[in-house]
Design a protein around this motif. Sequence first.
Motif, mmCIF file in Angstrom:
data_model
loop_
_atom_site.group_PDB
_atom_site.id
_atom_site.type_symbol
_atom_site.label_atom_id
_atom_site.label_comp_id
_atom_site.label_asym_id
_atom_site.label_seq_id
_atom_site.Cartn_x
_atom_site.Cartn_y
_atom_site.Cartn_z
ATOM 1 N N TYR A 60 0.824 -1.208 0.000
ATOM 2 C CA TYR A 60 0.000 0.000 0.000
ATOM 3 C C TYR A 60 0.857 1.256 0.000
ATOM 4 C CZ TYR A 60 -4.732 -1.834 0.760
ATOM 5 O OH TYR A 60 -5.943 -2.441 0.619
ATOM 6 N N SER A 61 1.867 1.283 0.865
ATOM 7 C CA SER A 61 2.678 2.501 0.970
ATOM 8 C C SER A 61 3.477 2.767 -0.297
ATOM 9 C CB SER A 61 3.593 2.436 2.188
ATOM 10 O OG SER A 61 4.577 1.459 2.026
ATOM 11 N N LYS A 64 1.090 4.089 -2.909
ATOM 12 C CA LYS A 64 0.735 5.474 -2.603
ATOM 13 C C LYS A 64 1.877 6.402 -2.971
ATOM 14 C CE LYS A 64 -1.232 8.525 0.838
ATOM 15 N NZ LYS A 64 -1.309 9.533 -0.150
ATOM 16 N N ASN A 65 3.127 6.039 -2.627
ATOM 17 C CA ASN A 65 4.279 6.873 -2.989
ATOM 18 C C ASN A 65 4.418 6.997 -4.492
ATOM 19 O OD1 ASN A 65 5.015 7.360 -0.361
ATOM 20 N ND2 ASN A 65 6.582 5.777 -0.299
ATOM 21 N N ASP A 67 1.965 6.695 -6.755
ATOM 22 C CA ASP A 67 0.866 7.516 -7.261
ATOM 23 C C ASP A 67 1.079 8.992 -6.956
ATOM 24 O OD1 ASP A 67 -0.427 5.337 -8.295
ATOM 25 O OD2 ASP A 67 -1.858 5.129 -6.638
ATOM 26 N N ASP A 68 1.582 9.309 -5.760
ATOM 27 C CA ASP A 68 1.780 10.699 -5.363
ATOM 28 C C ASP A 68 2.931 11.361 -6.107
ATOM 29 O OD1 ASP A 68 -0.291 10.419 -3.603
ATOM 30 O OD2 ASP A 68 0.975 10.265 -1.809
ATOM 31 N N LEU A 85 -4.833 -3.345 -6.160
ATOM 32 C CA LEU A 85 -5.519 -2.639 -5.075
ATOM 33 C C LEU A 85 -6.835 -3.315 -4.713
ATOM 34 C CD1 LEU A 85 -4.853 1.108 -5.896
ATOM 35 C CD2 LEU A 85 -4.134 -0.143 -3.859
#
Length: 190
Positions: A60-61, A64-65, A67-68, A85
């Motif tokens: 997940y992390s 997220k990194n 995507d950001d 996901l």
Amino acid sequence: MNKLIHIIIFLIPIQLIAQINFDKIKSKDFYSTQIDTTNEKVLFVEMKYAIIIFKQSDLYSIIKNTDDSSEIGSFRYFEKYDNLLKLLQSNKQKIKLTDYWFDYSDEDRKKMFGRINYLNPDKKPLGELIYIGGDLIHDGKVMIIEKKNQELVTKKMKIKRVNGLYGTRYVEFRLPNKKSFWRIITRLGE
């Protein structure tokens, strides 16, 4: 002005963590870690020579990194993780994916299933896992079990750059017995 420079220096390594340039690696050592599979939410990936165990929170992390920090023109801009996901959001304690597609040859699949064009329902999430799984393996955030003897790999393993046919280049993640259990294509040939 000093605060701005410190912030920029701090943010650059964060983006590099999520985007390892595997094409620059010639040879690198890495080790497996131990994960408490009874208390931690995990994702098992069964490959031909190894079972790789990821923490769902690490996946997940890193998603997220990615995507950001993804911008147009960056290496990871076009990567999408919809299937992975969806699988992670199923909220299961243990998720198991079996790789009968990427790690096996047509001959292997024919021996196992009687036909070459076996459809693996895990193919899409496995395809999305290739790069982020490689990042986590590179960073030593996975537990690797050698399939032959069902034991945790505690010895040093290698990431090795390999030149393929017609200029194709990829990196292999190898067990201590030199068998490849994860492969990332870094450059396509002709």
